[in-house]
Write an enzyme that holds these catalytic residues in place. Structure first.
Site, mmCIF file in Angstrom:
data_model
loop_
_atom_site.group_PDB
_atom_site.id
_atom_site.type_symbol
_atom_site.label_atom_id
_atom_site.label_comp_id
_atom_site.label_asym_id
_atom_site.label_seq_id
_atom_site.Cartn_x
_atom_site.Cartn_y
_atom_site.Cartn_z
ATOM 1 N N SER A 16 6.405 -5.779 3.877
ATOM 2 C CA SER A 16 6.851 -6.780 4.819
ATOM 3 C C SER A 16 8.362 -6.893 4.744
ATOM 4 O O SER A 16 8.961 -6.618 3.705
ATOM 5 C CB SER A 16 6.192 -8.137 4.530
ATOM 6 O OG SER A 16 6.599 -8.613 3.259
ATOM 7 N N GLY B 34 9.591 -9.014 1.969
ATOM 8 C CA GLY B 34 9.105 -8.659 0.644
ATOM 9 C C GLY B 34 9.508 -7.259 0.240
ATOM 10 O O GLY B 34 10.615 -7.023 -0.263
ATOM 11 N N CYS B 35 8.617 -6.296 0.488
ATOM 12 C CA CYS B 35 8.841 -4.933 -0.003
ATOM 13 C C CYS B 35 10.009 -4.240 0.680
ATOM 14 O O CYS B 35 10.703 -3.426 0.054
ATOM 15 C CB CYS B 35 7.556 -4.122 0.152
ATOM 16 S SG CYS B 35 6.195 -4.759 -0.862
ATOM 17 N N VAL B 36 10.239 -4.516 1.962
ATOM 18 C CA VAL B 36 11.370 -3.890 2.653
ATOM 19 C C VAL B 36 12.686 -4.398 2.077
ATOM 20 O O VAL B 36 13.591 -3.613 1.744
ATOM 21 C CB VAL B 36 11.293 -4.158 4.168
ATOM 22 C CG1 VAL B 36 12.576 -3.723 4.865
ATOM 23 C CG2 VAL B 36 10.097 -3.435 4.775
ATOM 24 N N THR C 244 13.256 -3.081 -1.426
ATOM 25 C CA THR C 244 13.653 -1.669 -1.381
ATOM 26 C C THR C 244 15.107 -1.528 -0.950
ATOM 27 O O THR C 244 15.841 -0.681 -1.485
ATOM 28 C CB THR C 244 12.729 -0.900 -0.431
ATOM 29 O OG1 THR C 244 11.380 -0.952 -0.932
ATOM 30 C CG2 THR C 244 13.147 0.550 -0.286
#
Length: 216
Positions: A150, A153-155, A158
């Site tokens: 998301s 979150g993960c984006v 990263t």
């Protein structure tokens, strides 16, 4: 709802939001485009993620034509969820991300193709606990085009780790999604301010297609 006000823009101007641009060679990251996020009724479903999947299809195709690496990530845990550590304790619903759960598979619209790379991760960032950084350097990529979910979150995680590892981070705005517009827009603003360039997907496509023309 998050909104970019004039006061916010004034507050950030002349300090943040410097543009870093593309480097010599890019890789495309596809972060967790799995059915847990894209199938209606799934626990992490978000229409914004579905929209991002659809916007990413032509970008992935263009990257493959240009000979650029397309790298997928997915989250898979053991039955006890111990591989996720405190992340799973914070979000117990993540324990459902097991290999035998049909929702753990990639969305059919963006299934990896021969030659693509697939990494399994256990935490938010695609860099944390994976060989991604080493792989990118071996592939001589200095730029990562980050798509997926998301956004908040993960984006975002990263993107933070990407710039921390010394990579140029590019985020095509239409190719990332979240379950709600407010954290999505806030994360886009934050990433563009501090960690990379948030660009229209059309601009990213134009760069990828230019690299393809150079390679011919």
């Amino acid at each position: 709802m998050f909104s970019v006000t004039e006061e916010l823009k004034d507050n950030y101007s002349n300090v943040f939001q410097n543009r870093i641009g593309f480097g010599r060679k890019a890789a495309v990251l596809s972060i967790d485009f799995i059915d847990f996020y894209t199938k209606p009724g799934a626990p992490f479903f978000g229409q914004g993620v579905v929209d991002a999947v659809e916007a990413s299809v032509p970008l992935y195709a263009a990257a493959r034509r240009a000979g650029l690496p397309v790298i997928y990530t997915k989250v898979v845990y053991d039955e006890a969820g111990s591989e996720g550590g405190m992340f799973v304790k914070k979000i117990p619903a993540l324990r459902a991300f097991t290999a035998d759960n049909p929702l753990a598979g990639f969305d059919a619209r963006v299934t990896p193709e021969p030659g693509d790379i697939v990494l399994v991760k256990h935490h938010s960032s695609a860099f944390f606990g994976t060989p991604l950084s080493t792989m990118l350097r071996v592939l001589e990529c200095d730029t990562v085009i980050v798509t997926g979910c998301s956004t908040s979150g993960c984006v975002r995680a990263t993107a933070v780790d990407g710039v921390s590892h010394g990579f140029r981070v590019i985020v095509p705005a239409e190719c990332v999604g979240d379950r709600h517009p407010a954290p999505h827009e806030a994360a886009l603003f934050d990433m563009n301010a501090k960690y990379g360039d948030v660009l229209p997907v059309a601009e990213v496509m134009a760069h990828v297609e230019a690299q393809m023309a150079e390679a011919v």
